[in-house]
Design a protein around this motif. Structure first.
Motif, mmCIF file in Angstrom:
data_model
loop_
_atom_site.group_PDB
_atom_site.id
_atom_site.type_symbol
_atom_site.label_atom_id
_atom_site.label_comp_id
_atom_site.label_asym_id
_atom_site.label_seq_id
_atom_site.Cartn_x
_atom_site.Cartn_y
_atom_site.Cartn_z
ATOM 1 N N TYR A 191 100.960 26.574 -19.915
ATOM 2 C CA TYR A 191 100.106 25.395 -19.774
ATOM 3 C C TYR A 191 98.636 25.790 -19.841
ATOM 4 O O TYR A 191 97.803 25.251 -19.120
ATOM 5 C CB TYR A 191 100.387 24.697 -18.444
ATOM 6 N N ILE A 192 98.294 26.699 -20.729
ATOM 7 C CA ILE A 192 96.907 27.131 -20.838
ATOM 8 C C ILE A 192 95.983 25.946 -21.100
ATOM 9 O O ILE A 192 94.859 25.879 -20.604
ATOM 10 C CB ILE A 192 96.762 28.198 -21.948
ATOM 11 N N GLN A 193 96.488 24.956 -21.877
ATOM 12 C CA GLN A 193 95.660 23.803 -22.219
ATOM 13 C C GLN A 193 95.379 22.918 -21.010
ATOM 14 O O GLN A 193 94.289 22.351 -20.874
ATOM 15 C CB GLN A 193 96.324 22.988 -23.345
ATOM 16 N N MET A 194 96.322 22.810 -20.106
ATOM 17 C CA MET A 194 96.126 22.004 -18.899
ATOM 18 C C MET A 194 95.060 22.637 -18.006
ATOM 19 O O MET A 194 94.163 21.958 -17.502
ATOM 20 C CB MET A 194 97.448 21.866 -18.149
ATOM 21 N N PHE A 195 95.151 23.948 -17.823
ATOM 22 C CA PHE A 195 94.148 24.647 -17.030
ATOM 23 C C PHE A 195 92.773 24.531 -17.680
ATOM 24 O O PHE A 195 91.768 24.347 -16.990
ATOM 25 C CB PHE A 195 94.527 26.116 -16.875
ATOM 26 N N ALA A 196 92.700 24.650 -19.009
ATOM 27 C CA ALA A 196 91.421 24.570 -19.707
ATOM 28 C C ALA A 196 90.761 23.214 -19.494
ATOM 29 O O ALA A 196 89.559 23.121 -19.204
ATOM 30 C CB ALA A 196 91.616 24.845 -21.194
ATOM 31 N N MET A 197 91.536 22.134 -19.627
ATOM 32 C CA MET A 197 90.962 20.803 -19.473
ATOM 33 C C MET A 197 90.558 20.539 -18.020
ATOM 34 O O MET A 197 89.471 20.026 -17.740
ATOM 35 C CB MET A 197 91.964 19.741 -19.937
ATOM 36 N N HIS A 198 91.413 20.881 -17.082
ATOM 37 C CA HIS A 198 91.099 20.613 -15.680
ATOM 38 C C HIS A 198 89.921 21.462 -15.192
ATOM 39 O O HIS A 198 89.096 20.984 -14.403
ATOM 40 C CB HIS A 198 92.326 20.832 -14.801
ATOM 41 N N SER A 199 89.829 22.709 -15.644
ATOM 42 C CA SER A 199 88.698 23.527 -15.214
ATOM 43 C C SER A 199 87.398 22.971 -15.762
ATOM 44 O O SER A 199 86.365 22.986 -15.077
ATOM 45 C CB SER A 199 88.893 24.984 -15.643
ATOM 46 N N ALA A 200 87.426 22.451 -16.989
ATOM 47 C CA ALA A 200 86.229 21.824 -17.562
ATOM 48 C C ALA A 200 85.854 20.565 -16.794
ATOM 49 O O ALA A 200 84.680 20.337 -16.479
ATOM 50 C CB ALA A 200 86.466 21.498 -19.038
ATOM 51 N N LEU A 201 86.842 19.748 -16.469
ATOM 52 C CA LEU A 201 86.578 18.512 -15.732
ATOM 53 C C LEU A 201 86.067 18.809 -14.325
ATOM 54 O O LEU A 201 85.163 18.139 -13.820
ATOM 55 C CB LEU A 201 87.845 17.654 -15.682
ATOM 56 N N ALA A 202 86.629 19.831 -13.691
ATOM 57 C CA ALA A 202 86.167 20.210 -12.354
ATOM 58 C C ALA A 202 84.727 20.705 -12.387
ATOM 59 O O ALA A 202 84.004 20.601 -11.385
ATOM 60 C CB ALA A 202 87.083 21.284 -11.769
ATOM 61 N N ALA A 203 84.296 21.221 -13.550
ATOM 62 C CA ALA A 203 82.931 21.723 -13.698
ATOM 63 C C ALA A 203 81.966 20.652 -14.192
ATOM 64 O O ALA A 203 80.798 20.944 -14.435
ATOM 65 C CB ALA A 203 82.916 22.911 -14.654
ATOM 66 N N GLY A 204 82.475 19.408 -14.374
ATOM 67 C CA GLY A 204 81.578 18.315 -14.732
ATOM 68 C C GLY A 204 81.697 17.796 -16.145
ATOM 69 O O GLY A 204 80.873 16.974 -16.573
#
Length: 336
Positions: A191-204
């Protein structure tokens, strides 16, 4: 010098020559209008994938790369994004197909919304792409507050729209590339893509959603997870636990928000089915996460009790009998 494409349709693939042909055939050249490229990363396929790709070079603005070895889906996702040249990337499953007009709608949304991530719906199909149901996120811009983001996650109809299904959103390439070292720590999670999107969203990062269904997702395609009862539940529970703890600071609001679409995807009857079909150990190993995601302690304790009483085989017989009865009724049709 050619201008930068607005969108790269990024297709990771492995040994799906027939499905890939359908996928590429669904991309209408008339909708690309010089602002869209197609990039394929082949994960060292051993079938006729290369011949399929060669066959589309004359009709699509297609670039493709063949990896020297199969290094797993996560690395392949990362590789195809790294090879893209567009401002935005759309990771498109090689066994999925684009809806007519889907690319034009996505380009219009990217152009008008200008957010970092654009989310959209999909049509769930069977193995032959016959439509089963539609799933789409609530449309609109998602506010920057954690409450608005939590509410948006809670409103998703299923787990797929929490960014697990790669074909249901597009994102700025810089969103991925700017945190590539971090993203690569999640290789091997599936789920690399899920982590990538959520980490971006968590960063704003900014997020907007449209309610259009732009792609048909192929279901019933056997893999190492969906052929073993309970393995997908364990994978998703384990992934969500890591996601919330590492990316979202273990906030209770995120457990509650993500728990709602999780339980829609894995309701109580799904857990009962898994337990009855030999997958109870996956439920046991996921117990903490299942409880935090809102599943009933009574349900989980009840499944353990049925195991101790050696009654799970009886439950399986009842479920199989019920399924056979419904199948018979369906095959006979409605009475005149």
């Amino acid at each position: 010098m050619n201008p930068q494409p607005l969108l790269s349709i990024c297709i990771p693939t492995y040994n799906r020559a027939g499905f890939l042909r359908e996928c590429l055939s669904s991309i209408d050249p008339a909708e690309l209008e010089g602002s869209v490229e197609v990039v394929v990363s082949d994960n060292a396929s051993t079938d006729t994938t290369l011949a399929v790709l060669e066959g589309f070079k004359a009709t699509l603005p297609l670039r493709y790369f063949v990896q020297s070895e199969n290094f797993g889906p996560d690395r392949n996702f990362d590789a195809v994004v790294a090879s893209a040249q567009g401002e935005y990337c759309w990771l498109l499953g090689s066994d999925d197909v684009v809806e007519p007009g889907g690319i034009r709608k996505l380009v219009a949304a990217l152009t008008s919304l200008r957010t970092d991530i654009v989310q959209f719906g999909y049509i769930q199909g069977d193995l032959h792409l016959l439509p089963l149901h539609r799933a789409a996120p609530p449309a609109g811009h998602v506010g920057a507050t954690s409450e608005a983001f939590s509410a948006h996650l809670a409103a998703q109809p299923n787990m797929s729209l929490l960014f697990t299904f790669i074909s249901a959103y597009a994102f700025r390439r810089t969103v991925w590339m700017a945190r590539q070292e971090l993203v690569r720590t999640w290789i091997g999670t599936y789920y690399i893509q899920m982590f990538a999107m959520h980490s971006a969203l968590a960063a704003g990062a900014s997020l907007a959603a449209i309610a259009d269904c732009l792609v048909v997702a192929r279901g019933g395609n056997p893999n190492e997870f969906n052929t073993i009862p309970g393995r997908f539940i364990a994978l998703d529970a384990r992934t969500i636990t890591r996601l919330i703890r590492e990316v979202h600071g273990d906030r209770p609001a995120l457990w509650q928000a993500i728990g709602e679409p999780f339980r829609r995807s894995y309701p109580a009857k799904a857990l009962i089915h898994v337990a009855a079909n030999g997958g109870l150990h996956y439920i046991k190993e996921s117990r903490e996460a299942l409880l935090r995601l809102g599943h009933s302690k009574t349900l989980l304790d009840g499944l353990m009790l049925l195991e101790r009483l050696k009654l799970l085989s009886t439950v399986k017989w009842l479920l199989d009998s019920r399924r056979r009865a419904f199948k018979k009724i369906k095959s006979q049709g409605s009475p005149a």
